[in-house]
Design a protein around this motif. Structure first.
Motif, PDB file in Angstrom:
ATOM      1  N   GLN A   4      46.300  -4.456  -5.035  1.00 38.03           N
ATOM      2  CA  GLN A   4      44.874  -4.431  -5.393  1.00 38.03           C
ATOM      3  C   GLN A   4      44.401  -5.804  -5.869  1.00 38.03           C
ATOM      4  OE1 GLN A   4      44.479  -1.363  -8.326  1.00 38.03           O
ATOM      5  NE2 GLN A   4      44.436   0.291  -6.806  1.00 38.03           N
ATOM      6  N   LEU A   5      45.219  -6.465  -6.690  1.00 35.80           N
ATOM      7  CA  LEU A   5      44.842  -7.802  -7.164  1.00 35.80           C
ATOM      8  C   LEU A   5      44.798  -8.815  -6.018  1.00 35.80           C
ATOM      9  CD1 LEU A   5      46.578  -8.272 -10.622  1.00 35.80           C
ATOM     10  CD2 LEU A   5      44.157  -8.249 -10.130  1.00 35.80           C
ATOM     11  N   VAL A   6      45.750  -8.714  -5.085  1.00 33.92           N
ATOM     12  CA  VAL A   6      45.747  -9.632  -3.936  1.00 33.92           C
ATOM     13  C   VAL A   6      44.531  -9.352  -3.061  1.00 33.92           C
ATOM     14  CG1 VAL A   6      46.982 -10.259  -1.829  1.00 33.92           C
ATOM     15  CG2 VAL A   6      48.224 -10.073  -3.983  1.00 33.92           C
ATOM     16  N   ALA A   7      44.168  -8.073  -2.894  1.00 32.37           N
ATOM     17  CA  ALA A   7      42.981  -7.738  -2.107  1.00 32.37           C
ATOM     18  C   ALA A   7      41.728  -8.322  -2.762  1.00 32.37           C
ATOM     19  CB  ALA A   7      42.863  -6.220  -1.962  1.00 32.37           C
ATOM     20  N   LYS A   8      41.667  -8.228  -4.082  1.00 28.93           N
ATOM     21  CA  LYS A   8      40.539  -8.810  -4.809  1.00 28.93           C
ATOM     22  C   LYS A   8      40.526 -10.329  -4.654  1.00 28.93           C
ATOM     23  CE  LYS A   8      38.387  -8.641  -9.353  1.00 28.93           C
ATOM     24  NZ  LYS A   8      38.490  -8.106 -10.708  1.00 28.93           N
ATOM     25  N   LEU A   9      41.699 -10.945  -4.685  1.00 32.59           N
ATOM     26  CA  LEU A   9      41.816 -12.387  -4.492  1.00 32.59           C
ATOM     27  C   LEU A   9      41.305 -12.795  -3.111  1.00 32.59           C
ATOM     28  CD1 LEU A   9      42.993 -15.206  -5.330  1.00 32.59           C
ATOM     29  CD2 LEU A   9      45.148 -14.441  -4.365  1.00 32.59           C
ATOM     30  N   ALA A  53      46.179 -21.765  -3.551  1.00 37.15           N
ATOM     31  CA  ALA A  53      46.133 -23.226  -3.549  1.00 37.15           C
ATOM     32  C   ALA A  53      45.721 -23.768  -2.190  1.00 37.15           C
ATOM     33  CB  ALA A  53      47.476 -23.800  -3.966  1.00 37.15           C
ATOM     34  N   ALA A  54      46.041 -23.029  -1.118  1.00 34.75           N
ATOM     35  CA  ALA A  54      45.701 -23.479   0.225  1.00 34.75           C
ATOM     36  C   ALA A  54      44.218 -23.254   0.551  1.00 34.75           C
ATOM     37  CB  ALA A  54      46.568 -22.752   1.254  1.00 34.75           C
ATOM     38  N   GLN A  55      43.561 -22.386  -0.206  1.00 30.42           N
ATOM     39  CA  GLN A  55      42.144 -22.125   0.052  1.00 30.42           C
ATOM     40  C   GLN A  55      41.319 -23.302  -0.446  1.00 30.42           C
ATOM     41  OE1 GLN A  55      41.264 -19.353   1.799  1.00 30.42           O
ATOM     42  NE2 GLN A  55      43.486 -19.123   1.872  1.00 30.42           N
ATOM     43  N   ALA A  56      40.346 -23.684   0.345  1.00 36.95           N
ATOM     44  CA  ALA A  56      39.488 -24.810  -0.030  1.00 36.95           C
ATOM     45  C   ALA A  56      38.297 -24.269  -0.809  1.00 36.95           C
ATOM     46  CB  ALA A  56      39.014 -25.551   1.206  1.00 36.95           C
ATOM     47  N   ALA A  57      38.245 -24.561  -2.075  1.00 41.62           N
ATOM     48  CA  ALA A  57      37.113 -24.164  -2.909  1.00 41.62           C
ATOM     49  C   ALA A  57      36.529 -25.431  -3.520  1.00 41.62           C
ATOM     50  CB  ALA A  57      37.548 -23.189  -3.997  1.00 41.62           C
ATOM     51  N   ALA A  58      35.326 -25.775  -3.102  1.00 37.35           N
ATOM     52  CA  ALA A  58      34.690 -26.996  -3.592  1.00 37.35           C
ATOM     53  C   ALA A  58      34.265 -26.845  -5.051  1.00 37.35           C
ATOM     54  CB  ALA A  58      33.479 -27.331  -2.736  1.00 37.35           C
ATOM     55  N   ASP A  59      33.939 -25.634  -5.427  1.00 35.68           N
ATOM     56  CA  ASP A  59      33.501 -25.373  -6.793  1.00 35.68           C
ATOM     57  C   ASP A  59      34.726 -25.257  -7.701  1.00 35.68           C
ATOM     58  OD1 ASP A  59      32.112 -24.643  -9.044  1.00 35.68           O
ATOM     59  OD2 ASP A  59      31.744 -22.585  -8.395  1.00 35.68           O
ATOM     60  N   PRO A  60      34.843 -26.098  -8.726  1.00 31.54           N
ATOM     61  CA  PRO A  60      36.031 -26.051  -9.595  1.00 31.54           C
ATOM     62  C   PRO A  60      36.149 -24.725 -10.358  1.00 31.54           C
ATOM     63  CG  PRO A  60      34.445 -27.641 -10.437  1.00 31.54           C
ATOM     64  CD  PRO A  60      33.946 -27.181  -9.114  1.00 31.54           C
ATOM     65  N   VAL A  61      35.037 -24.116 -10.700  1.00 34.59           N
ATOM     66  CA  VAL A  61      35.095 -22.836 -11.411  1.00 34.59           C
ATOM     67  C   VAL A  61      35.646 -21.759 -10.493  1.00 34.59           C
ATOM     68  CG1 VAL A  61      33.701 -21.065 -12.565  1.00 34.59           C
ATOM     69  CG2 VAL A  61      33.196 -23.484 -12.943  1.00 34.59           C
ATOM     70  N   ARG A  62      35.166 -21.752  -9.261  1.00 31.18           N
ATOM     71  CA  ARG A  62      35.643 -20.768  -8.285  1.00 31.18           C
ATOM     72  C   ARG A  62      37.141 -20.950  -8.023  1.00 31.18           C
ATOM     73  NH1 ARG A  62      32.892 -18.340  -3.240  1.00 31.18           N
ATOM     74  NH2 ARG A  62      34.681 -17.909  -1.926  1.00 31.18           N
ATOM     75  N   ARG A  63      37.570 -22.209  -7.921  1.00 38.27           N
ATOM     76  CA  ARG A  63      38.980 -22.494  -7.694  1.00 38.27           C
ATOM     77  C   ARG A  63      39.826 -21.982  -8.862  1.00 38.27           C
ATOM     78  NH1 ARG A  63      38.666 -27.665  -6.553  1.00 38.27           N
ATOM     79  NH2 ARG A  63      38.926 -28.371  -8.684  1.00 38.27           N
ATOM     80  N   ARG A  64      39.355 -22.174 -10.094  1.00 45.38           N
ATOM     81  CA  ARG A  64      40.083 -21.697 -11.274  1.00 45.38           C
ATOM     82  C   ARG A  64      40.172 -20.173 -11.305  1.00 45.38           C
ATOM     83  NH1 ARG A  64      42.735 -25.198 -14.837  1.00 45.38           N
ATOM     84  NH2 ARG A  64      41.710 -27.190 -14.668  1.00 45.38           N
ATOM     85  N   VAL A  65      39.105 -19.506 -10.890  1.00 43.46           N
ATOM     86  CA  VAL A  65      39.115 -18.035 -10.848  1.00 43.46           C
ATOM     87  C   VAL A  65      40.151 -17.552  -9.837  1.00 43.46           C
ATOM     88  CG1 VAL A  65      37.751 -16.003 -10.193  1.00 43.46           C
ATOM     89  CG2 VAL A  65      36.747 -17.753 -11.670  1.00 43.46           C
ATOM     90  N   LEU A  66      40.179 -18.192  -8.659  1.00 43.62           N
ATOM     91  CA  LEU A  66      41.155 -17.805  -7.641  1.00 43.62           C
ATOM     92  C   LEU A  66      42.580 -18.050  -8.129  1.00 43.62           C
ATOM     93  CD1 LEU A  66      39.455 -19.122  -4.369  1.00 43.62           C
ATOM     94  CD2 LEU A  66      39.560 -16.761  -5.211  1.00 43.62           C
ATOM     95  N   GLU A  67      42.796 -19.187  -8.794  1.00 41.22           N
ATOM     96  CA  GLU A  67      44.133 -19.492  -9.319  1.00 41.22           C
ATOM     97  C   GLU A  67      44.555 -18.485 -10.388  1.00 41.22           C
ATOM     98  OE1 GLU A  67      43.807 -23.489 -10.744  1.00 41.22           O
ATOM     99  OE2 GLU A  67      43.824 -24.363  -8.724  1.00 41.22           O
ATOM    100  N   ALA A  68      43.628 -18.089 -11.248  1.00 47.68           N
ATOM    101  CA  ALA A  68      43.953 -17.118 -12.295  1.00 47.68           C
ATOM    102  C   ALA A  68      44.300 -15.760 -11.695  1.00 47.68           C
ATOM    103  CB  ALA A  68      42.777 -16.989 -13.265  1.00 47.68           C
ATOM    104  N   ARG A 112      37.508 -12.415  -2.930  1.00 41.51           N
ATOM    105  CA  ARG A 112      36.834 -13.501  -3.643  1.00 41.51           C
ATOM    106  C   ARG A 112      36.899 -14.816  -2.864  1.00 41.51           C
ATOM    107  NH1 ARG A 112      35.935 -13.680  -9.636  1.00 41.51           N
ATOM    108  NH2 ARG A 112      35.203 -11.586 -10.011  1.00 41.51           N
ATOM    109  N   ALA A 113      38.040 -15.075  -2.227  1.00 45.84           N
ATOM    110  CA  ALA A 113      38.198 -16.321  -1.480  1.00 45.84           C
ATOM    111  C   ALA A 113      37.319 -16.343  -0.242  1.00 45.84           C
ATOM    112  CB  ALA A 113      39.661 -16.516  -1.095  1.00 45.84           C
ATOM    113  N   ARG A 114      37.142 -15.187   0.386  1.00 50.80           N
ATOM    114  CA  ARG A 114      36.352 -15.127   1.624  1.00 50.80           C
ATOM    115  C   ARG A 114      34.869 -14.919   1.365  1.00 50.80           C
ATOM    116  NH1 ARG A 114      40.592 -11.609   5.203  1.00 50.80           N
ATOM    117  NH2 ARG A 114      42.086 -13.308   5.477  1.00 50.80           N
TER     118      ARG A 114
END
Length: 178
Positions: free
Chosen positions: A45-50, A14-29, A53-55
């Protein structure tokens, strides 16, 4: 890997700034999935993938073509028409006339009087009436419809009655007397 992401993946996403709503939803999922797991290798592994993706650099949005630009197919047809022979240009010039003549011939076939004994709800009567009304309402649409029907008829395999063998007539057994 960030320690905050491992402890609280949902808050970190939630703290990551993602301007793209689709990208934000993927990160939240991904964050919800990681938070639902107990601490362990799979959660890491899932957190590393998160975090990856965020970076990661967001994919560039597709650039739309201008609406007035021609498609490659349109350009090809224009080039073919420009280099067309005089005979082809002559055919193209009279195509509309030939289409109108074909339509009038087809409508003459349809306009043949239908026997009255068939009744008002007979399919032949209904089709003839519908085509006549369509000709009155929109002759261009009727022309395109009949052209499409002619094309379908040309593509259909011929179904001649001579090709099909006649079914043998079953003989009835003589009736028994009681």
């Amino acid at each position: 890997m960030t320690m905050g992401a491992l402890d609280d993946p949902i808050g970190w996403a939630a703290a990551q700034a993602a301007a793209d709503p689709v990208r934000r939803r993927v990160l939240e999922a991904l964050a919800r999935r990681a938070a639902a797991l107990p601490p362990g290798a799979l959660r890491e592994q899932l957190v590393a993938k998160l975090v990856r993706r965020a970076r990661a650099e967001p994919a560039p949005l597709p650039v739309r073509r201008a609406t007035n630009s021609a498609s490659p197919l349109t350009e090809l047809v224009a080039r073919l028409r420009a280099g067309a022979s005089p005979e082809l240009r002559h055919v193209q010039a009279h195509h509309r006339t030939w289409s109108a003549l074909r339509l009038s011939r087809r409508m003459a076939e349809v306009s043949v009087p239908v026997p009255e004994h068939l009744g008002p709800l007979n399919s032949q009567v209904l089709v003839a009436r519908a085509l006549q009304q369509l000709q009155a309402l929109s002759p261009d649409y009727l022309q395109r419809l009949l052209t499409g029907l002619d094309t379908l008829a040309a593509l259909a395999p011929p179904q001649a009655a001579a090709d099909k063998p006649a079914r043998p007539v079953a003989k009835k057994a003589p009736a028994r007397r009681r």
